[in-house]
Design a protein around this motif. Structure first.
Motif, PDB file in Angstrom:
ATOM      1  N   ARG A 129       0.816  -1.223   0.000  1.00 46.56           N
ATOM      2  CA  ARG A 129       0.000   0.000   0.000  1.00 46.56           C
ATOM      3  C   ARG A 129       0.843   1.264   0.000  1.00 46.56           C
ATOM      4  N   THR A 130       2.101   1.134   0.339  1.00 42.76           N
ATOM      5  CA  THR A 130       2.983   2.304   0.412  1.00 42.76           C
ATOM      6  C   THR A 130       3.458   2.800  -0.949  1.00 42.76           C
ATOM      7  N   VAL A 131       3.227   2.053  -2.034  1.00 45.45           N
ATOM      8  CA  VAL A 131       3.677   2.451  -3.371  1.00 45.45           C
ATOM      9  C   VAL A 131       2.703   3.462  -3.971  1.00 45.45           C
ATOM     10  N   ASP A 132       3.270   4.530  -4.520  1.00 42.34           N
ATOM     11  CA  ASP A 132       2.485   5.535  -5.235  1.00 42.34           C
ATOM     12  C   ASP A 132       2.313   5.046  -6.677  1.00 42.34           C
ATOM     13  N   THR A 133       1.227   4.353  -6.944  1.00 43.09           N
ATOM     14  CA  THR A 133       1.041   3.692  -8.248  1.00 43.09           C
ATOM     15  C   THR A 133       0.936   4.684  -9.412  1.00 43.09           C
ATOM     16  N   ASP A 134       0.606   5.930  -9.142  1.00 39.97           N
ATOM     17  CA  ASP A 134       0.517   6.935 -10.208  1.00 39.97           C
ATOM     18  C   ASP A 134       1.889   7.406 -10.684  1.00 39.97           C
ATOM     19  N   GLN A 135       2.924   7.117  -9.924  1.00 35.08           N
ATOM     20  CA  GLN A 135       4.269   7.607 -10.251  1.00 35.08           C
ATOM     21  C   GLN A 135       5.229   6.513 -10.718  1.00 35.08           C
ATOM     22  N   ILE A 136       4.737   5.303 -10.974  1.00 33.29           N
ATOM     23  CA  ILE A 136       5.608   4.211 -11.417  1.00 33.29           C
ATOM     24  C   ILE A 136       6.164   4.529 -12.806  1.00 33.29           C
ATOM     25  N   SER A 137       7.464   4.278 -12.987  1.00 29.65           N
ATOM     26  CA  SER A 137       8.091   4.514 -14.291  1.00 29.65           C
ATOM     27  C   SER A 137       8.941   3.300 -14.674  1.00 29.65           C
ATOM     28  N   ALA A 138       9.251   3.200 -15.976  1.00 26.83           N
ATOM     29  CA  ALA A 138      10.024   2.058 -16.478  1.00 26.83           C
ATOM     30  C   ALA A 138      11.025   2.516 -17.522  1.00 26.83           C
ATOM     31  N   THR A 139      12.191   1.856 -17.513  1.00 31.16           N
ATOM     32  CA  THR A 139      13.197   2.058 -18.552  1.00 31.16           C
ATOM     33  C   THR A 139      13.707   0.686 -18.980  1.00 31.16           C
ATOM     34  N   TYR A 140      14.142   0.595 -20.232  1.00 31.71           N
ATOM     35  CA  TYR A 140      14.682  -0.666 -20.761  1.00 31.71           C
ATOM     36  C   TYR A 140      16.013  -0.369 -21.424  1.00 31.71           C
ATOM     37  N   GLU A 141      17.081  -0.993 -20.900  1.00 31.91           N
ATOM     38  CA  GLU A 141      18.405  -0.744 -21.430  1.00 31.91           C
ATOM     39  C   GLU A 141      19.260  -1.995 -21.280  1.00 31.91           C
ATOM     40  N   ASN A 142      19.952  -2.354 -22.347  1.00 35.38           N
ATOM     41  CA  ASN A 142      20.868  -3.508 -22.354  1.00 35.38           C
ATOM     42  C   ASN A 142      20.198  -4.791 -21.869  1.00 35.38           C
ATOM     43  N   GLY A 143      18.948  -5.024 -22.250  1.00 30.64           N
ATOM     44  CA  GLY A 143      18.257  -6.262 -21.915  1.00 30.64           C
ATOM     45  C   GLY A 143      17.690  -6.315 -20.513  1.00 30.64           C
ATOM     46  N   VAL A 144      17.736  -5.193 -19.788  1.00 30.33           N
ATOM     47  CA  VAL A 144      17.212  -5.148 -18.429  1.00 30.33           C
ATOM     48  C   VAL A 144      16.088  -4.122 -18.349  1.00 30.33           C
ATOM     49  N   LEU A 145      14.925  -4.575 -17.893  1.00 35.52           N
ATOM     50  CA  LEU A 145      13.784  -3.683 -17.666  1.00 35.52           C
ATOM     51  C   LEU A 145      13.829  -3.234 -16.209  1.00 35.52           C
ATOM     52  N   ASN A 146      13.932  -1.927 -15.997  1.00 35.08           N
ATOM     53  CA  ASN A 146      13.983  -1.349 -14.655  1.00 35.08           C
ATOM     54  C   ASN A 146      12.671  -0.645 -14.357  1.00 35.08           C
ATOM     55  N   LEU A 147      12.050  -1.020 -13.257  1.00 35.83           N
ATOM     56  CA  LEU A 147      10.810  -0.398 -12.822  1.00 35.83           C
ATOM     57  C   LEU A 147      11.079   0.368 -11.530  1.00 35.83           C
TER      58      LEU A 147
END
Length: 134
Positions: free
Chosen positions: A97-115
């Motif tokens: 419940r502590t996660v701000d779901t409206d602010q989640i972001s993602a990047t994909y670089e060198n075969g790794v997806l970072n959330l």
């Protein structure tokens, strides 16, 4: 003789149906890290592009999925070879419940997806406050 034929058929199926299968369904491994301000999820998913991913949050469940298809055709002399490739995955995470779901972001670089999953303000660790006595 029947046993030998069955074993040969089993070996044939194992070699040509499983080992050379061009479709795969995978469940990528995840590294999850928590800091004072956020959670980070890293998924090792090589061979995709950033446009291949579908990332959704619904009822505090984060779902990351993808379906990728490709087709190769090769013609040489008197033979033709055509191969299809299909790979997909789906991975879900139950969010606190502590996660701000409206602010989640993602990047994909060198075969790794970072959330990046930032915490809500009220959930962040605050410095102790000194209260004076009157």
């Amino acid at each position: 003789m029947k046993t030998l034929v069955r074993n040969y058929d089993s070996l044939f199926n194992e070699l040509f149906n499983n080992a050379y299968s061009s479709s795969s369904v995978l469940s990528p491994s995840a590294n999850i890290k928590e800091t004072d301000n956020a959670y980070t999820i890293e998924l090792a998913i090589p061979g995709f592009t950033k446009d291949d991913f579908k990332i959704e949050v619904r009822d505090r469940v984060l779902e990351v999925s993808s379906v990728s298809q490709s087709e190769n055709e090769e013609q040489k002399e008197s033979y033709i070879r055509k191969e299809f490739s299909y790979s997909s995955f789906s991975r879900s995470f139950r969010l606190p419940r502590t996660v701000d779901t409206d602010q989640i972001s993602a990047t994909y670089e060198n075969g790794v997806l970072n959330l990046a999953l930032p915490k809500k303000e009220e959930a962040k660790v605050k410095e102790p406050r000194l209260i004076s006595v009157n």
